[in-house]
Design a protein around this motif. Structure first.
Motif, PDB file in Angstrom:
ATOM      1  N   ASN A 127      78.638  21.975  15.825  1.00 50.78           N
ATOM      2  CA  ASN A 127      79.437  21.673  14.632  1.00 50.78           C
ATOM      3  C   ASN A 127      78.750  20.635  13.744  1.00 50.78           C
ATOM      4  OD1 ASN A 127      81.487  23.442  15.352  1.00 50.78           O
ATOM      5  ND2 ASN A 127      82.630  21.892  16.504  1.00 50.78           N
ATOM      6  N   SER A 128      78.065  19.673  14.369  1.00 49.44           N
ATOM      7  CA  SER A 128      77.377  18.640  13.595  1.00 49.44           C
ATOM      8  C   SER A 128      76.247  19.245  12.769  1.00 49.44           C
ATOM      9  CB  SER A 128      76.826  17.555  14.523  1.00 49.44           C
ATOM     10  OG  SER A 128      77.883  16.866  15.165  1.00 49.44           O
ATOM     11  N   CYS A 147      76.033  22.404  11.824  1.00 57.50           N
ATOM     12  CA  CYS A 147      76.650  23.260  10.798  1.00 57.50           C
ATOM     13  C   CYS A 147      77.093  22.427   9.597  1.00 57.50           C
ATOM     14  CB  CYS A 147      77.847  24.006  11.389  1.00 57.50           C
ATOM     15  SG  CYS A 147      77.419  25.355  12.506  1.00 57.50           S
ATOM     16  N   SER A 148      77.759  21.313   9.879  1.00 56.49           N
ATOM     17  CA  SER A 148      78.222  20.427   8.818  1.00 56.49           C
ATOM     18  C   SER A 148      77.052  19.838   8.036  1.00 56.49           C
ATOM     19  CB  SER A 148      79.076  19.310   9.414  1.00 56.49           C
ATOM     20  OG  SER A 148      79.473  18.383   8.424  1.00 56.49           O
ATOM     21  N   GLY A 179      82.076  15.162  16.420  1.00 53.73           N
ATOM     22  CA  GLY A 179      81.624  16.540  16.441  1.00 53.73           C
ATOM     23  C   GLY A 179      80.616  16.802  17.547  1.00 53.73           C
ATOM     24  N   ASN A 180      80.581  18.038  18.049  1.00 58.35           N
ATOM     25  CA  ASN A 180      79.569  18.400  19.030  1.00 58.35           C
ATOM     26  C   ASN A 180      78.263  18.783  18.316  1.00 58.35           C
ATOM     27  OD1 ASN A 180      79.910  21.043  18.061  1.00 58.35           O
ATOM     28  ND2 ASN A 180      81.361  21.568  19.688  1.00 58.35           N
ATOM     29  N   SER A 223      78.521  13.179  11.319  1.00 56.18           N
ATOM     30  CA  SER A 223      79.261  14.192  12.083  1.00 56.18           C
ATOM     31  C   SER A 223      79.454  13.771  13.530  1.00 56.18           C
ATOM     32  CB  SER A 223      78.509  15.533  12.025  1.00 56.18           C
ATOM     33  OG  SER A 223      78.435  16.013  10.704  1.00 56.18           O
ATOM     34  N   PHE A 224      78.398  13.225  14.144  1.00 59.44           N
ATOM     35  CA  PHE A 224      78.517  12.775  15.531  1.00 59.44           C
ATOM     36  C   PHE A 224      79.488  11.597  15.645  1.00 59.44           C
ATOM     37  CE2 PHE A 224      74.431  14.998  16.425  1.00 59.44           C
ATOM     38  CZ  PHE A 224      74.859  15.726  17.533  1.00 59.44           C
ATOM     39  N   SER A 277      82.101  11.137  13.948  1.00 59.41           N
ATOM     40  CA  SER A 277      83.485  11.618  13.852  1.00 59.41           C
ATOM     41  C   SER A 277      83.877  12.482  15.040  1.00 59.41           C
ATOM     42  CB  SER A 277      83.675  12.409  12.553  1.00 59.41           C
ATOM     43  OG  SER A 277      82.817  13.540  12.522  1.00 59.41           O
TER      44      SER A 277
END
Length: 283
Positions: free
Chosen positions: A126-127, A129-130, A122-123, A117-118, A120
């Motif tokens: 959001n990271s 959450c994903s 993401g903060n 996630s990071f 791509s």
């Protein structure tokens, strides 16, 4: 002497930052059905082994007396309780270590999801959450890491910082790997460091440690098998001699036989415990 296993005083569950019951990974508690099952299993096995060595004492002219029946019952109960006292903590420690290993494996997958996630862009929110969704799909919503990830996300939704939430998780986890990650994450989060590199390095470090531990355990598997076989063989031999020959049975029940068996059992127990310590590897 305490015959039942002593509790360590730690609660099985503690409250999280969002006031939900979460596992206290510092201890392990049997469920009531599991406790009853293991208690009966160890009690019956220990009592049976006790009778193999000390059955039919106080016989008169080859005939069982009242004292014989009483001694058989006493031997069964005493050895059963001693077995519970010895093996219940061993079993609990084994399950504790298996759960700790499982938590570390699942945590490593959480790090893998966070790293993706990071990478791509993401903060932090959001990271996580994903990553929470991914570990829930991979291990199930009731898995340890899915529950922990859910608390992290819900905690951020309720105004807690990710550092506070991770510190709470690390405090309960009893895992050096998780504690180390949280400490580095906190520093990186406050100073604006490279979060992606921190997570990837921790992921690799945990993976390397787990690989080395598994290699050591694999090499010790044959030693553990030999220890288990050697531990059972004296019981099998004595049982065979006792039940195949009345003369041997009478010899075992004599005062001299009881003293020799007691001395042999003491040596056997000491050798078994020492062998267990040698082949035990903590992950």
């Amino acid at each position: 002497m305490r015959l039942l296993p002593k509790r360590d005083g730690q609660p099985a569950y503690v409250r999280s930052k969002i006031n939900t019951n979460m596992i206290n990974y510092k201890t392990y508690r049997f469920s009531k059905p599991a406790f009853l099952l293991y208690f009966l299993l160890f009690f019956a096995a220990g009592g049976a082994v006790g009778l193999v060595f000390y059955m039919n004492l106080f016989m008169r002219n080859g005939v069982a007396t009242l004292a014989t029946h009483i001694s058989n019952a006493v031997v069964f109960v005493v050895f059963g309780l001693l077995s519970v006292r010895l093996f219940m903590p061993i079993r609990r420690r084994s399950l504790f270590e298996k759960r700790s290993t499982k938590l570390n494996l699942q945590f490593r997958e959480l790090l893998s999801s966070l790293s993706t996630s990071f990478s791509s862009g993401g903060n932090v929110y959001n990271s996580f959450c994903s990553a929470s969704d991914e570990v829930a799909a991979q291990f199930g919503a009731d898995s340890m890491i899915a529950q922990e990830a859910y608390v992290l996300v819900q905690g951020m939704d309720n105004g807690f910082t990710i550092v506070e939430l991770l510190q709470d998780f690390a405090e309960r986890s009893a895992s050096d790997d998780i504690v180390s990650f949280v400490n580095v994450f906190e520093t990186c989060y406050r100073t604006g460091g490279d979060m992606k590199a921190v997570i990837r390095n921790t992921y690799d470090m945990i993976g390397d440690k787990q690989t080395i531990t598994e290699e050591i355990k694999t090499k010790l598997t044959s030693n553990k098998m030999q220890l288990n076989v050697m531990s059972v063989m004296p019981i099998v031999i004595v049982a065979f001699l006792r039940f195949s020959s009345s003369q041997f049975a009478e010899t075992f029940a004599s005062p001299q036989g009881v003293m020799l068996i007691t001395a042999a059992l003491a040596l056997f127990a000491g050798a078994y415990l020492y062998g267990k310590k040698l082949v035990n590897v903590k992950g």
